[in-house]
Design an enzyme around this catalytic site. Structure first.
Site, short mmCIF file in Angstrom:
data_model
loop_
_atom_site.label_atom_id
_atom_site.label_comp_id
_atom_site.label_asym_id
_atom_site.label_seq_id
_atom_site.Cartn_x
_atom_site.Cartn_y
_atom_site.Cartn_z
N GLU A 121 0.82 -1.20 0.00
CA GLU A 121 0.00 0.00 0.00
C GLU A 121 0.86 1.26 0.00
OE1 GLU A 121 -4.14 -1.52 1.94
OE2 GLU A 121 -2.74 -0.52 3.25
N CYS A 141 7.57 -7.15 7.12
CA CYS A 141 8.74 -6.60 7.83
C CYS A 141 9.34 -7.73 8.64
CB CYS A 141 8.29 -5.46 8.74
SG CYS A 141 9.65 -4.54 9.50
N SER A 237 12.35 6.86 7.54
CA SER A 237 12.09 6.52 8.94
C SER A 237 12.65 5.14 9.23
CB SER A 237 10.58 6.53 9.18
OG SER A 237 10.29 6.04 10.47
N LEU A 260 11.35 6.21 17.86
CA LEU A 260 11.92 6.07 19.20
C LEU A 260 10.96 5.32 20.13
CD1 LEU A 260 14.50 6.90 20.74
CD2 LEU A 260 13.24 8.91 21.54
N ASN A 336 -2.64 4.04 16.55
CA ASN A 336 -3.77 3.55 15.77
C ASN A 336 -4.01 2.10 16.12
OD1 ASN A 336 -4.42 5.74 13.89
ND2 ASN A 336 -2.28 5.45 13.29
N CYS A 379 -0.69 5.13 9.92
CA CYS A 379 0.54 4.40 10.17
C CYS A 379 0.25 3.05 10.82
CB CYS A 379 1.43 5.11 11.17
SG CYS A 379 1.68 6.80 10.84
#
Ligand code: SAH
Ligand code: SF4
Length: 407
Positions: A121, A141, A237, A260, A336, A379
Site C-alpha cells: 500500500e 517486515c 524513517s 523512538l 492507531n 501508520c
C-alpha cells in the site's frame, strides 16, 4: 466525520498494460545501468549518452509509461525497447479516497523469480501547501514492533528500486502531477504546482534493511534532471538500524526520522525489539553523528502515544534529557489500534500534557493528526491484500476509532 468511501468504479479503474512474460523494467536503473541495457540491445556506443538522457527525461520528467510516447526516439529503437523491456506501472488493485482527501492505493507487483505477485500500500496525504506520499520499502517486515500491524505480518520480500519508485510514478499519474502529453517538449510541472511535494519512507517495511534499493530509488527521486524532489523533502524513517544510519546521511543525504517510542531500554526492547541489538545509547550516538545534522536539518523522533505504557510526564522528562544536544523535532503519533493489538491510544488530555512538557523544553512537538481514518490509511495499518481484515472487523475498528477520538 462520515465514513463514505469513494471507491473508483471498476470500469474507470486504471488497467495496467499486461505483458504475458514479465520483461525487465527500466525504472529504477541508474544511468550506468541504463547505458548497459542499451548497449546490450545493440545501440551504438556513440549514441548511448544521448539515448540515456532521452530515456531519463521521458521516464522521470514526462512520466510516460509506454515506449510509443517517446516521440524523439527512432521507431526501430522503440520497437527494440518494447521487445525487451517494460516501463509500466504496478496494477492498481484498489484506490480509496477519504473524505479528507487522503488516498490509499493497493498495488500489485508481478512475481519475481519463483515468488508470487506481491501487494503493498501507498498513501497520499494532502495538506495545506504540501502533499506527502508515504511509500513502502518491503512486503511485510522482519521486525516485530509490538504496536505495529506490519510487524505481525510475515516478511515476503524486499521491493526493488523500481518498485519503490513506481509507487511515486503511479501516484503522480493518478494525481495529474506529470505534464500533459501535449505540452511542449521539456515541460516540467513547476515545484509549486505539484501535488506530491514530499516523500516519507514510512509505509510497510524497514527501509534500512533494504538499503541498496531504497538508496537507488531515492537518488532517482531527487535527481535534478528528473523527478527533482528536494532531499529536504524526503524523510526516511527507521526503527534504529544503527550500522546503516551514517550511510543514510552520507550516501543518500535525506532527512532522518527515528521511531523512538520509548526512552528506557527495558521498555524499548519490548516495543521496538531491534533495541536489544542496538540499544538507546548506540542509537543516540549514531544520531549525533548523522552527516549534515544542524538546526536547519534536524532529526525527527517519532513517539507513538500508548496509554499507560510510555505516556507519563516522567517519560517526557527523560525524552528531553535523552535528546539533549541533538538538533531534533519530536512527532507525537496517536496510536492507531488494530484488531488484536494489546495497546490503547493515550487519552487526548494526556497527549496534550505530554506535548506541553516538551514544548516548554523548547521543542515544537506537533501531534500527528490521524488522516484517512475512514480508509484505514494510518501508520501501522498498511497491509497486503492477504492480510486484509474481514469486513466485520473493519466496521468494528472504525467504530472504536470514532468512540476513542470523537473526530
Ligand atoms: N519501519 C520503519 C518505517 C515504517 S513504520 C520504522 O519503524 O520507522 C512508520 C511509523 O509508523 C513508525 O514510526 C512506526 O513506529 C509507526 N507506527 C507503526 N504502527 C503504528 C500504529 N499502530 N500506530 C501509530 N504509529 C504506528
Ligand atoms: Fe517494521 Fe517499522 Fe512496523 Fe517495526 S514499526 S514492525 S520496523 S514497519
Amino acid at each position: 466525520m462520515t465514513l463514505t468511501i469513494d471507491t473508483l468504479n471498476p470500469e474507470s479503474r486504471p488497467r495496467p498494460s499486461q505483458t504475458a512474460v514479465e520483461k525487465k523494467s527500466l525504472i529504477g536503473l541508474t544511468r550506468e545501468e541504463l547505458a548497459a541495457e542499451l548497449a546490450a540491445i545493440g545501440v551504438p556506443e556513440r549514441q548511448i549518452g544521448m539515448r540515456v538522457r532521452q530515456l531519463w527525461h521521458w521516464l522521470y520528467v514526462r512520466g510516460i509509461s509506454s515506449f510509443a510516447q517517446m516521440s524523439n526516439v527512432s521507431k526501430d529503437l522503440r520497437a527494440k525497447l518494447e521487445e525487451h523491456y517494460s516501463i509500466t506501472r504496478p496494477e492498481i488493485v484498489e484506490e480509496l479516497i477519504s473524505t479528507d482527501g487522503t488516498r490509499k492505493w493497493l498495488l500489485r507487483f508481478p512475481a519475481r523469480g519463483a515468488g508470487r505477485p506481491v501487494e503493498v500500500e501507498t498513501v497520499y496525504i494532502p495538506d495545506e501547501g504540501r502533499g506527502t506520499l508515504c511509500i513502502s520499502s518491503q512486503v511485510g517486515c522482519t521486525l516485530t514492533c509490538s504496536f505495529c500491524h506490519t510487524g505481525t505480518q510475515r516478511m515476503v520480500r524486499n521491493l526493488t528500486a523500481g518498485e519503490i519508485l513506481e509507487q511515486l510514478l503511479m501516484a503522480r499519474d493518478r494525481l495529474g502531477d506529470f505534464p500533459d502529453a501535449d505540452t511542449p517538449d521539456g515541460a516540467i510541472v513547476p515545484a509549486e504546482g505539484r501535488k506530491v511535494t514530499n516523500i516519507v519512507m514510512m509505509g510497510m517495511g524497514e527501509p534500512l534493511y533494504n538499503f541498496e534499493n531504497v538508496k537507488k530509488a531515492l537518488l532517482i527521486a531527487s535527481d535534478g534532471d528528473g523527478l527533482s524532489l528536494s532531499k529536504r523533502r524526503i524523510t526516511l524513517s527507521t526503527s534504529g538500524v544503527v550500522p546503516e544510519i551514517y550511510r543514510t546521511g552520507k550516501e543518500i543525504g535525506v532527512m532522518l526520522a527515528i521511531s523512538l517510542h520509548a526512552v528506557r531500554d527495558e521498555l524499548r526492547n519490548e516495543l521496538v525489539p531491534i533495541n536489544k541489538k542496538y540499544p538507546l545509547a548506540e542509537l543516540m550516538e549514531a544520531c549525533r553523528n548523522y552527516p549534515g545534522l544542524s538546526n536547519a536539518k534536524r532529526i525527527t523522533f517519532e513517539y507513538v502515544m500508548l496509554k499507560g505504557v510510555n505516556d507519563s510526564l516522567d517519560d517526557a522528562r527523560e525524552l528531553v534529557r535523552l535528546l539533549k544536544g541533538i538538533p531534533a523535532k519530536i512527532n507525537l503519533i496517536p496510536f492507531n489500534p488494530w484488531p488484536g493489538s494489546k495497546y490503547e491510544c493515550s487519552d487526548w488530555e494526556q497527549i496534550e500534557k505530554f506535548a506541553d512538557f516538551i514544548n516548554r523544553a523548547g521543542y515544537a512537538s506537533p501531534i500527528r493528526t490521524p488522516r484517512g481514518r475512514d480508509i484505514l490509511a494510518a501508520c501501522g495499518q498498511l497491509k497486503s491484500q492477504s492480510e486484509r481484515m474481514r469486513k466485520s472487523d473493519r466496521l468494528q475498528l472504525e467504530a472504536m476509532m470514532i468512540a476513542g477520538h470523537g473526530e
